[in-house]
Design a protein around this motif. Structure first.
Motif, PDB file in Angstrom:
ATOM      1  N   THR A   5       0.731  -1.261  -0.046  1.00 21.70           N
ATOM      2  CA  THR A   5      -0.052   0.034   0.031  1.00 21.70           C
ATOM      3  C   THR A   5       0.923   1.285  -0.029  1.00 21.70           C
ATOM      4  O   THR A   5       0.515   2.115  -0.817  1.00 21.70           O
ATOM      5  N   LYS A   6       1.961   1.346   0.757  1.00 18.33           N
ATOM      6  CA  LYS A   6       2.883   2.517   0.825  1.00 18.33           C
ATOM      7  C   LYS A   6       3.458   2.454  -0.536  1.00 18.33           C
ATOM      8  O   LYS A   6       3.604   3.808  -1.163  1.00 18.33           O
ATOM      9  N   GLN A   9       0.896   4.085  -2.868  1.00 22.11           N
ATOM     10  CA  GLN A   9       0.796   5.427  -2.542  1.00 22.11           C
ATOM     11  C   GLN A   9       1.815   6.601  -3.003  1.00 22.11           C
ATOM     12  O   GLN A   9       1.449   7.671  -3.600  1.00 22.11           O
ATOM     13  N   ARG A  10       3.105   6.111  -2.882  1.00 24.67           N
ATOM     14  CA  ARG A  10       4.129   6.776  -3.145  1.00 24.67           C
ATOM     15  C   ARG A  10       4.273   6.871  -4.700  1.00 24.67           C
ATOM     16  O   ARG A  10       4.479   7.743  -5.283  1.00 24.67           O
ATOM     17  N   ALA A  97      -3.339  15.315  -0.835  1.00 24.39           N
ATOM     18  CA  ALA A  97      -3.177  13.592  -0.708  1.00 24.39           C
ATOM     19  C   ALA A  97      -1.825  13.286   0.284  1.00 24.39           C
ATOM     20  O   ALA A  97      -2.038  12.079   0.765  1.00 24.39           O
ATOM     21  N   VAL A 101      -0.528  10.133   3.164  1.00 30.83           N
ATOM     22  CA  VAL A 101       0.305   8.939   2.650  1.00 30.83           C
ATOM     23  C   VAL A 101       0.905   8.319   3.864  1.00 30.83           C
ATOM     24  O   VAL A 101       1.342   8.931   4.817  1.00 30.83           O
ATOM     25  N   ARG A 115      -8.045   8.297   4.875  1.00 28.16           N
ATOM     26  CA  ARG A 115      -8.515   7.819   3.751  1.00 28.16           C
ATOM     27  C   ARG A 115      -9.380   8.531   2.912  1.00 28.16           C
ATOM     28  O   ARG A 115      -9.317   8.459   1.637  1.00 28.16           O
ATOM     29  N   LEU A 118      -6.802  10.721   0.573  1.00 28.78           N
ATOM     30  CA  LEU A 118      -6.483  10.073  -0.508  1.00 28.78           C
ATOM     31  C   LEU A 118      -7.527  10.031  -1.454  1.00 28.78           C
ATOM     32  O   LEU A 118      -7.101  10.361  -2.814  1.00 28.78           O
ATOM     33  N   PHE A 182      -3.932   6.402  -6.759  1.00 26.03           N
ATOM     34  CA  PHE A 182      -4.716   6.909  -5.251  1.00 26.03           C
ATOM     35  C   PHE A 182      -5.863   5.911  -4.989  1.00 26.03           C
ATOM     36  O   PHE A 182      -5.825   5.562  -3.630  1.00 26.03           O
ATOM     37  N   ALA A 185      -4.708   2.553  -4.119  1.00 27.50           N
ATOM     38  CA  ALA A 185      -4.044   2.341  -2.717  1.00 27.50           C
ATOM     39  C   ALA A 185      -5.000   2.498  -1.788  1.00 27.50           C
ATOM     40  O   ALA A 185      -4.835   1.622  -0.855  1.00 27.50           O
TER      41      ALA A 185
END
Length: 217
Positions: A5-6, A9-10, A97, A101, A115, A118, A182, A185
């Motif tokens: 997930t990280k 997101q990145r 966003a 993160v 959440r 995002l 996004f 994620a």
């Protein structure tokens, strides 16, 4: 596992930032349309949203700002407004966003708020991408229509696509892709949360081990 997930997101932040920078550069590039004449091949004209430029081998590039906004064609007026709106919304998407993160120490005890941030960032990135693709596509359409207009004499030079048109399409697609990432994620985080909740639930049946009693004679 690489795809976490990280990481997603990145990646979304990186792709959105790349699309935003590309759209910003496209907005101020004087290369939306190009024109050269068969009668004078050493001169090349470049038209952008803010400047008109002339390139000659003797002098180089000379640019001049448009005298009046109202004197511009309608497609360029619309493109000016929408490109500026796109850049502003794209920057806002990143600002919204980033607090959501993982690794950013903001709202750590409020996962629901992270959440929502995002999701809002993804929506804004989508809007920014669409407001980039729309003006570029409109200018591209009017350029094609004018290029094939039978009312112009064949000896008159006509505008053609410039490099900024393609960078604008790329920037808009990158912004839409970043917004989609996004959303992906968020879905991955929801799935991880459900899996973690089910695994730690006290109602989950535990496997017990049964041993057969043996006697040694």
């Amino acid at each position: 596992m690489v795809l976490t997930t990280k990481t997603m997101q990145r990646t979304a932040v990186f792709v959105t930032f790349g699309g935003l920078v590309t759209s910003l550069i496209t907005t101020f590039l004087p290369l939306w349309k190009t024109m050269n004449s068969d009668l004078n091949e050493v001169e090349n004209w470049y038209s952008g949203l803010w400047h008109m430029c002339l390139y000659t081998e003797e002098v180089g590039v000379q640019c001049k700002a448009y005298d009046s906004l109202l004197g511009l064609p309608v497609d360029l007026q619309i493109a000016r407004v929408l490109m500026l709106v796109s850049v502003c919304i794209g920057g806002l998407a990143l600002l919204v966003a980033l607090p959501g993160v993982d690794g950013v120490h903001v709202c750590l005890d409020q996962p629901g708020k992270r959440r929502r941030l995002l999701i809002l960032g993804g929506v804004l990135s989508w809007v920014s991408g669409l407001t980039t693709l729309a003006p570029v596509s409109v200018v591209a359409y009017t350029t094609v229509v004018e290029f094939w207009d039978a009312g112009f004499p064949d000896v008159m030079p006509r505008w053609e696509y410039g490099e900024a048109m393609f960078s604008g399409w790329f920037g808009g697609l990158a912004l839409i892709t970043g917004g989609t990432l996004f959303f992906v994620a968020v879905c991955m985080a929801d799935y991880d949360m459900r899996t973690h909740t089910v695994t730690n639930s006290p109602h989950m049946p535990h496997r017990t081990q049964h041993y057969r009693k043996t006697e040694v004679l």
